[in-house]
Design an enzyme around this catalytic site. Structure first.
Site: not given
Ligand code: GLN
Length: 487
Positions: A79, A154, A178
């Site tokens: 990532k 994400s 994420s």
């Molecule tokens: N979707 C969650 C957020 O927007 C988690 C994001 C993540 O785990 N990086 O913060």
């Protein structure tokens, strides 16, 4: 015959060991798949073809010499929030579009040392903020099961790449879900380890008290192997845990008899797609068939987890992202003086979701409001930790859906941040408590989209998590390849 790039890392390691294929061949298969599918998926922001082939050739020499580690020669994607020396690392943001880190993050440094092969850096929501990958400055990633749908976020690029054979496995990051949520939406295994088990050194920070590095794999066994390679005390991360790392592969006994499995009652209510609830319940029945003792458990404070998370995470983000000031690295938009330069740089460099979080977090931390918002959220966090402690006094692992729904359509939630935030309602509590959790595919809904089941275990009980997930995976024996690839 299944193509090399669609096989599990464990199968490939065996073929490599027996000399029936080479890392160069496997790497070429992944690169060819990227050539074919990247125009549709957009899972990668940077490809490192030459580096990959070079590393593969070196891995082949090591494997030939007979003393290669388990991850040697297996192509991996990272990532794009994980720093890679000499390879652009953007965080999915304009502000870091041209940033090339001078050092490697620890997880990649360990894998590289063990002969791993880097295929490239995967697309993600900007600074890992999002649940659909639509917040990337470089365009959304599409779900290999349905190109009109999101892969989740994400770490959507990592999930889509593994699902589509564009990588054999991948690393992502999980701050509020994420890794697990995109894994669920793309039909792969996603593991979020205990906070502190895997070093965060070189992971570009979003919310430091919640950030973890996790794995995307095609099997639970692969997750055990990949976690083994990256886990353990690291000198450059003060929050990394000193505890010895157990043998995760040895934990995969297939035996779940008398194991106490608690189904989280709050996780089957309103807003959960019926096919998701039914799929998860059916999988739990299979665990019972295997001899597990199944019961119901309540985590009452988790109702407040989302609210607490959306104060704590933006607060930490507002502080972490203060470093993007146009002075030291990344984008700079000139102005009449330094203040105007910073304002213009940040105005042009950050997208709308990142700005929303910075404003929320700055407000929550401001004098007079700190106690009412940030302080209160921290107290809720403590109550959630206690909920887990109480649940784990009665059960070995907990079960819920990973995400309330299967993959939604691109554009469906972008204009409604609250609806988007709700995608993480089942994943966020584990981050607040620091406990490990895994998403495993348990089937498809009526539209042919993957359903993920989440297992949660006590701190540092990844062995237990992997054992149950592996038993379930064997029992279900699914072949969840996306139609795009199977065709
Ligand atoms: N979707 C969650 C957020 O927007 C988690 C994001 C993540 O785990 N990086 O913060």
């Amino acid at each position: 015959m299944t193509e090399l790039c669609d096989r599990s890392a464990s199968e490939l390691a065996e073929l490599l060991r027996r000399g029936e294929t080479s890392s160069v061949e496997v790497t070429r298969a992944c690169l060819a798949r990227m050539d074919a599918l990247e125009p549709h998926l957009n899972a990668y922001l940077t490809r490192t073809d030459d580096l990959a082939l070079e590393q593969a050739a070196r891995a082949d020499e090591r494997i030939g010499a007979g003393d290669a580690p388990a991850v040697a020669g297996i192509p991996l994607a990272l990532k794009d929030v994980l720093s890679t020396r000499g390879v652009r690392t953007t965080c999915g943001s304009r502000i870091l579009e041209t940033y090339v880190p001078p050092f490697d993050c620890t997880p990649w440094a360990r894998l590289a040392e063990a002969g791993s092969v880097l295929l490239g850096k995967t697309n993600c929501d900007e600074f890992a903020m999002g649940s659909s990958n639509e917040n990337s400055a470089f365009g959304p990633v599409r779900n290999p099961f349905d190109l009109e749908r999101v892969p989740g976020g994400s770490s959507g690029g990592s999930a889509a790449a593994v699902a589509a054979g564009e990588a054999v496995w991948a690393l992502g990051t999980d701050t509020g879900g994420s890794v697990r949520q995109p894994a669920a939406l793309c039909g792969v295994v996603g593991l979020k380890p205990t906070y502190g088990l895997v070093s965060r050194y070189g992971l570009i920070a979003f919310a430091s008290s919640l950030d973890t590095v996790g794995t995307f794999t095609r099997s639970v066994r692969d997750a055990a192997v990949l976690l083994q390679a990256i886990a353990g005390k690291a000198p450059m991360d003060a929050t990394s845990l000193p505890d010895p790392v157990p043998d995760y592969v040895a934990a995969l006994t297939g035996d779940v008899r008398r194991l106490r499995v608690g189904v989280i009652s709050e996780a089957f209510g309103e807003g959960v797609q019926p096919a998701v609830a039914a799929g998860v319940r059916a999988a739990v029945d299979r665990l019972a068939d295997l001899g597990a003792d199944v019961g119901e458990v309540s985590l009452p404070q988790t109702d407040y987890a989302l609210s607490a998370y959306y104060l704590i995470a933006p607060s930490e983000a507002s502080s972490n992202l203060a470093r993007y000031d146009g002075v030291r690295y990344g984008l700079r938009v000139e102005g009449r003086d330094s203040v105007e330069m910073m304002a213009r740089t940040r105005g042009a460099g950050f997208g709308p979701e990142v700005k929303r979080r910075i404003m929320l977090g700055t407000y929550a931390l401001s004098a007079g409001y700190y106690e009412a918002y940030y302080g209160q959220a921290q107290k809720v966090r403590t109550l959630i930790i206690r909920d887990y402690e109480a649940a784990f006094a009665r059960y070995d692992v907990l079960v819920s859906p990973t995400s309330p729904t299967t993959a939604f359509r691109l554009g469906e939630k972008v204009d409604d941040p609250l609806a988007m935030y709700l995608s993480d309602v089942f994943t966020i509590p584990a981050n607040l408590a620091g406990v490990p959790a895994i998403s495993v595919p348990v089937g498809l809904d009526e539209a042919g989209l993957p359903i993920g089941l989440q297992l949660t275990a006590p701190v540092l009980r990844e062995d237990l998590l992997l054992r149950v997930a592996d038993a379930l995976e064997r029992e279900l024996a699914l072949d969840l390849r996306p139609p795009l690839v199977a065709a």
